[in-house]
Design an enzyme around this catalytic site. Structure first.
Site, PDB file in Angstrom:
ATOM      1  N   ARG A 108      72.330  -0.871   7.742  1.00  9.96           N
ATOM      2  CA  ARG A 108      71.117  -0.363   8.399  1.00  9.96           C
ATOM      3  C   ARG A 108      69.947  -1.004   7.668  1.00  9.96           C
ATOM      4  O   ARG A 108      69.794  -0.826   6.464  1.00  9.96           O
ATOM      5  CB  ARG A 108      71.031   1.159   8.313  1.00  9.96           C
ATOM      6  CG  ARG A 108      69.673   1.677   8.762  1.00  9.96           C
ATOM      7  CD  ARG A 108      69.639   3.162   8.997  1.00  9.96           C
ATOM      8  NE  ARG A 108      70.339   3.503  10.214  1.00  9.96           N
ATOM      9  CZ  ARG A 108      70.217   4.677  10.844  1.00  9.96           C
ATOM     10  NH1 ARG A 108      69.426   5.614  10.369  1.00  9.96           N
ATOM     11  NH2 ARG A 108      70.892   4.920  11.946  1.00  9.96           N
ATOM     12  N   HIS A 135      69.719  -0.753  18.161  1.00  5.05           N
ATOM     13  CA  HIS A 135      70.626   0.289  17.628  1.00  5.05           C
ATOM     14  C   HIS A 135      71.895   0.286  18.492  1.00  5.05           C
ATOM     15  O   HIS A 135      72.159   1.222  19.241  1.00  5.05           O
ATOM     16  CB  HIS A 135      69.914   1.645  17.658  1.00  5.05           C
ATOM     17  CG  HIS A 135      70.548   2.680  16.772  1.00  5.05           C
ATOM     18  ND1 HIS A 135      71.652   2.428  15.976  1.00  5.05           N
ATOM     19  CD2 HIS A 135      70.228   3.995  16.553  1.00  5.05           C
ATOM     20  CE1 HIS A 135      71.971   3.521  15.320  1.00  5.05           C
ATOM     21  NE2 HIS A 135      71.133   4.479  15.645  1.00  5.05           N
ATOM     22  N   GLN A 138      74.734   3.128  18.473  1.00  2.82           N
ATOM     23  CA  GLN A 138      74.242   4.354  19.103  1.00  2.82           C
ATOM     24  C   GLN A 138      74.365   4.249  20.627  1.00  2.82           C
ATOM     25  O   GLN A 138      74.916   5.141  21.282  1.00  2.82           O
ATOM     26  CB  GLN A 138      72.765   4.557  18.717  1.00  2.82           C
ATOM     27  CG  GLN A 138      72.092   5.704  19.436  1.00  2.82           C
ATOM     28  CD  GLN A 138      72.520   7.057  18.909  1.00  2.82           C
ATOM     29  OE1 GLN A 138      72.415   7.309  17.722  1.00  2.82           O
ATOM     30  NE2 GLN A 138      73.017   7.934  19.769  1.00  2.82           N
ATOM     31  N   ASP A 228      63.371   9.499  22.601  1.00  2.34           N
ATOM     32  CA  ASP A 228      63.536   9.237  21.166  1.00  2.34           C
ATOM     33  C   ASP A 228      62.200   9.556  20.507  1.00  2.34           C
ATOM     34  O   ASP A 228      61.185   9.730  21.197  1.00  2.34           O
ATOM     35  CB  ASP A 228      63.918   7.749  20.970  1.00  2.34           C
ATOM     36  CG  ASP A 228      64.243   7.398  19.520  1.00  2.34           C
ATOM     37  OD1 ASP A 228      64.414   8.307  18.688  1.00  2.34           O
ATOM     38  OD2 ASP A 228      64.327   6.180  19.225  1.00  2.34           O
ATOM     39  N   CYS A 268      69.042  10.465  20.583  1.00  5.24           N
ATOM     40  CA  CYS A 268      69.902   9.982  19.499  1.00  5.24           C
ATOM     41  C   CYS A 268      69.734  10.798  18.218  1.00  5.24           C
ATOM     42  O   CYS A 268      70.628  10.822  17.380  1.00  5.24           O
ATOM     43  CB  CYS A 268      69.620   8.507  19.219  1.00  5.24           C
ATOM     44  SG  CYS A 268      67.939   8.201  18.629  1.00  5.24           S
ATOM     45  N   ARG A 294      79.710   9.530  18.218  1.00  3.39           N
ATOM     46  CA  ARG A 294      79.502   8.333  17.390  1.00  3.39           C
ATOM     47  C   ARG A 294      80.778   8.001  16.609  1.00  3.39           C
ATOM     48  O   ARG A 294      81.134   6.836  16.437  1.00  3.39           O
ATOM     49  CB  ARG A 294      78.341   8.549  16.399  1.00  3.39           C
ATOM     50  CG  ARG A 294      76.983   8.871  17.000  1.00  3.39           C
ATOM     51  CD  ARG A 294      76.246   7.660  17.484  1.00  3.39           C
ATOM     52  NE  ARG A 294      76.073   6.592  16.511  1.00  3.39           N
ATOM     53  CZ  ARG A 294      75.120   6.522  15.588  1.00  3.39           C
ATOM     54  NH1 ARG A 294      74.223   7.487  15.489  1.00  3.39           N
ATOM     55  NH2 ARG A 294      75.029   5.480  14.782  1.00  3.39           N
TER      56      ARG A 294
HETATM   57  N1  NVA Z   1      63.936   4.860  16.950  1.00  7.27           N
HETATM   58  C1  NVA Z   1      64.397   5.652  15.843  1.00  7.27           C
HETATM   59  C2  NVA Z   1      65.877   5.853  15.908  1.00  7.27           C
HETATM   60  C3  NVA Z   1      66.443   6.698  14.813  1.00  7.27           C
HETATM   61  C4  NVA Z   1      67.931   6.856  14.894  1.00  7.27           C
HETATM   62  C5  NVA Z   1      64.004   4.976  14.542  1.00  7.27           C
HETATM   63  O1  NVA Z   1      64.188   3.765  14.406  1.00  7.27           O
HETATM   64  O2  NVA Z   1      63.534   5.672  13.660  1.00  7.27           O
HETATM   65  N1   CP Z   2      70.920   8.553  15.602  1.00  6.98           N
HETATM   66  C1   CP Z   2      71.015   8.061  14.349  1.00  6.98           C
HETATM   67  O1   CP Z   2      71.226   6.871  14.114  1.00  6.98           O
HETATM   68  O2   CP Z   2      70.886   9.028  13.388  1.00  6.98           O
HETATM   69  P1   CP Z   2      70.697   8.761  11.846  1.00  6.98           P
HETATM   70  O3   CP Z   2      69.380   8.057  11.662  1.00  6.98           O
HETATM   71  O4   CP Z   2      70.679  10.139  11.224  1.00  6.98           O
HETATM   72  O5   CP Z   2      71.833   7.927  11.336  1.00  6.98           O
END
Ligand code: NVA
Ligand code: CP
Length: 310
Positions: A108, A135, A138, A228, A268, A294
């Protein structure tokens, strides 16, 4: 070995294979505990190394359980515990060590270029566990959830995204809409529409995406309403200003009423103020099932990457 970095670069037939494997595996796990192993432990002895440059709850837990259920193990690294940045060790050397010790690497990251750099230097598969631009794990899992609930191929459904039209999750959803041929309506403020490069890619690949600057037209007759957080982890913006710009795009019962009567709500997670508590906690909301899936889909992604998909 296969990488899993962006949905648009993976053949649809492979994405379909992953979903169908996940379906079979999930069915067989009824009544099993979180750490019970899948039959034959297909990834016995394999190590997944995961590293998070940004916060995570679901991705961390679900990848951990995914590899464990397949008979392997996981090790989570924190970037500040490596020599990679301040310590001066090169990415190439780091990748060499990861490849020598582990069998797959889940990253990540706050920088898309890093995924590409690792890909270049690793001898093991890399999985994108969220980047500023996408992502993919997801969204593939969300396709699985939608088809599980609706009992129909997603190509027969109308999907609607309300919120930031230019973040990582919607980018992957756009890629998925082309790969799986479904209708995607995006409802967002003008300033936050998907960027031109992505829309051009959709056009070249015969996608079916419509962008609206209001919620009524976007949500009309939808089977699924997605949203989101307005402020994503990589968002370096004036937060108060951006939240204000989205005030008409918060998912509430009025928006859900534009959609079909049996529509579902997905997110998500984590959530902010972009959805009302009423909708988030309603029967239409399938967010917990979505989060749990997931694990199932990522197991099949791991098997795909390690060329063990049945
Ligand atoms: N769009 C959000 C998704 C988190 C899982 C972010 O990048 O923070
Ligand atoms: N939806 C998702 O990726 O959650 P986290 O950021 O908690 O891993």
């Amino acid at each position: 070995m296969k990488h899993f970095v962006n949905l648009k670069d993976i053949p649809t037939s492979d994405l379909r294979k992953i979903i169908s494997d996940a379906k079979k595996r999930k069915k067989k796990r009824k009544n099993l505990n979180a750490l019970d192993l899948d039959k034959n432990s297909p990834l016995k002895g394999k190590l997944l190394i995961q590293m998070f440059e940004k916060s995570s709850l679901r991705t961390r837990l679900s990848f951990y359980l995914a590899i464990k259920q397949l008979g392997g193990g996981a090790l989570t690294l924190r970037p500040n515990e490596l020599h990679l940045k301040e310590g001066g060790e090169s990415l190439a050397d780091t990748a060499k060590i990861l490849s020598t010790f582990g069998n797959a690497f889940m990253l990540r990251t706050d920088d898309d270029a890093k995924l590409e750099e690792f890909k270049k230097h690793l001898n093991i598969p890399i999985i994108n566990g969220l980047s500023p631009s996408s992502h993919p794990t997801q969204v593939l899992s969300d396709i699985f959830t939608i088809e599980e609930i609706k009992k129909k191929p997603i190509s027969k459904l109308k999907i609607c995204w309300i919120g930031d039209g230019n973040n990582n999750v919607v980018n992957s959803l756009i890629a998925a809409s082309v790969k799986f041929s479904f209708i995607l309506n995006i409802g967002c403020p003008k300033k936050y529409e998907p960027n031109k490069t992505i829309l051009n890619w959709v056009k070249t690949n015969n996608g079916n995406i419509k962008v609206f600057n209001d919620t009524k037209n976007a949500a009309k007759n939808a089977d699924v309403i997605f949203t989101d957080k307005v402020i994503s982890m990589n968002d370096k913006v004036n937060k108060v200003k951006k939240l204000k710009e989205f005030k008409n795009f918060n998912v509430n019962s009025k928006i859900m009423n534009y959609a079909k009567r049996d529509s579902i709500f997905l997110h998500c997670l984590p959530r902010g103020s972009e959805v009302s508590n009423e909708i988030f906690l309603s029967k239409q909301s399938k967010v917990w099932q979505q989060a749990l899936n997931r694990i199932h889909v990522q197991k099949s992604i791991l098997l795909y990457c390690l060329e063990k998909l049945r």
